[in-house]
Design an enzyme around this catalytic site. Sequence first.
Site, mmCIF file in Angstrom:
data_model
loop_
_atom_site.group_PDB
_atom_site.id
_atom_site.type_symbol
_atom_site.label_atom_id
_atom_site.label_comp_id
_atom_site.label_asym_id
_atom_site.label_seq_id
_atom_site.Cartn_x
_atom_site.Cartn_y
_atom_site.Cartn_z
ATOM 1 N N CYS A 105 1.135 -8.210 8.410
ATOM 2 C CA CYS A 105 2.508 -7.739 8.285
ATOM 3 C C CYS A 105 3.238 -8.732 7.394
ATOM 4 O O CYS A 105 3.374 -9.901 7.759
ATOM 5 C CB CYS A 105 3.167 -7.664 9.660
ATOM 6 S SG CYS A 105 4.899 -7.207 9.589
ATOM 7 N N CYS A 133 9.396 -2.991 4.705
ATOM 8 C CA CYS A 133 7.980 -3.244 4.987
ATOM 9 C C CYS A 133 7.418 -4.093 3.855
ATOM 10 O O CYS A 133 7.405 -3.664 2.693
ATOM 11 C CB CYS A 133 7.235 -1.918 5.107
ATOM 12 S SG CYS A 133 5.466 -2.149 5.410
HETATM 13 N N1 LIG Z 1 6.107 -4.046 8.529
HETATM 14 C C1 LIG Z 1 4.900 -4.743 8.155
HETATM 15 C C2 LIG Z 1 3.673 -3.885 8.064
HETATM 16 C C3 LIG Z 1 3.045 -3.574 9.391
HETATM 17 C C4 LIG Z 1 1.851 -2.684 9.203
HETATM 18 C C5 LIG Z 1 1.592 -1.824 10.385
HETATM 19 N N2 LIG Z 1 2.667 -0.882 10.624
HETATM 20 C C6 LIG Z 1 0.257 -1.122 10.340
HETATM 21 O O1 LIG Z 1 -0.412 -1.103 9.314
HETATM 22 O O2 LIG Z 1 -0.135 -0.553 11.377
HETATM 23 C C7 LIG Z 1 5.125 -5.494 6.861
HETATM 24 O O3 LIG Z 1 6.218 -5.989 6.623
HETATM 25 O O4 LIG Z 1 4.191 -5.630 6.087
#
Ligand SMILES: N[C@H](CCC[C@H](N)C(=O)O)C(=O)O
Length: 317
Positions: free
Chosen positions: A94, A257
């Site tokens: 993440c 994200c």
């Molecule tokens: N929010 C995160 C990503 C989490 C990924 C997750 N949601 C998955 O692949 O299951 C970021 O800042 O990169």
Amino acid sequence: MNAHAVPVEKYHGTGNDFLVVDADNANVGDRGAFARTHCDRETGVDRADFDAGSAGDARRGADGVLFLSIEERFAPTRVVMTLVQPDGSTATMCGNGARVVARWAHDRTGDREFMIDTQAGTRRATVNADASEATIEMGEPTFGPTRVPVAREGAAAGEPLVDERVEGLRVTAVNTGVPHAVAFVDGGRDDADGIDAVDLDAVDLDAVAPPVRHADVFPEGANVNLAAVVDDGSGEGPAVLDQRTFERGVEGETRSCGTGAVAVVAVARRLGLIEGESAVSRPPGGELSITVPDEGHATLTGPVAHEFSGTLPFDPR
Ligand SMILES: N[C@H](CCC[C@H](N)C(=O)O)C(=O)O
């Protein structure tokens, strides 16, 4: 056993918000249940539970719980990071979470450089002079179908999935620590089939993303990003892209994200939509600076902030 035994800190990076638990200090038995309970946007952790007088803008619930273990005997200090998501699943990486980890570790140690052990590999992270921003090395984005992973049969098996139609969107699949599908709504190209030349903010992401997130072509699922090129970077300054992301594990849109931001820039470069290796991504929660060089690791930089501290029940059931 004290019913309120788990000290927590809440942080966010561009609106992607996380509870942080020092795993060496609190032994949470069922991490999935802990995350499901406290991340809930309607009934989960709330700043007002701890500090009724404060008028902060921290949202109730969270996008996940970061269980961290800090090892100061190494130079730089190491932090082992595990992200448990609101549905109880564990994400291998993440980007915004790792930036929060760097800030949390800085708040503890005063250091500015860390090595963060994630399930996607060990990543170097730094915080800036006033600790308002953190940068994380993100590894090398990969389009390889076995690495994303992408599962296809016949002639397409073994080929990367690039700018192809999946459940109503034209997507490119890339792994930036976790699997991502990226669709450009303005295309930057002729796209008679897709949702072309539309206002990104007007797209009903909760309607268009889930079929892609669950498509058979993604055996482990995928985070789904819609993006638009605001500035292709051919003039002065880096390219600028707008981004919205529907996340696996959250099963909804997040305000930002980080792995998605790197995915959007990596795909924009691959499709020839932007120039240069640096870009700014603008998710709803703020601005992220990204570099994706031709070879070597990508980087992700952006603001990080502490929201509040509290103590939560060890066993939420
Ligand atoms: N929010 C995160 C990503 C989490 C990924 C997750 N949601 C998955 O692949 O299951 C970021 O800042 O990169």
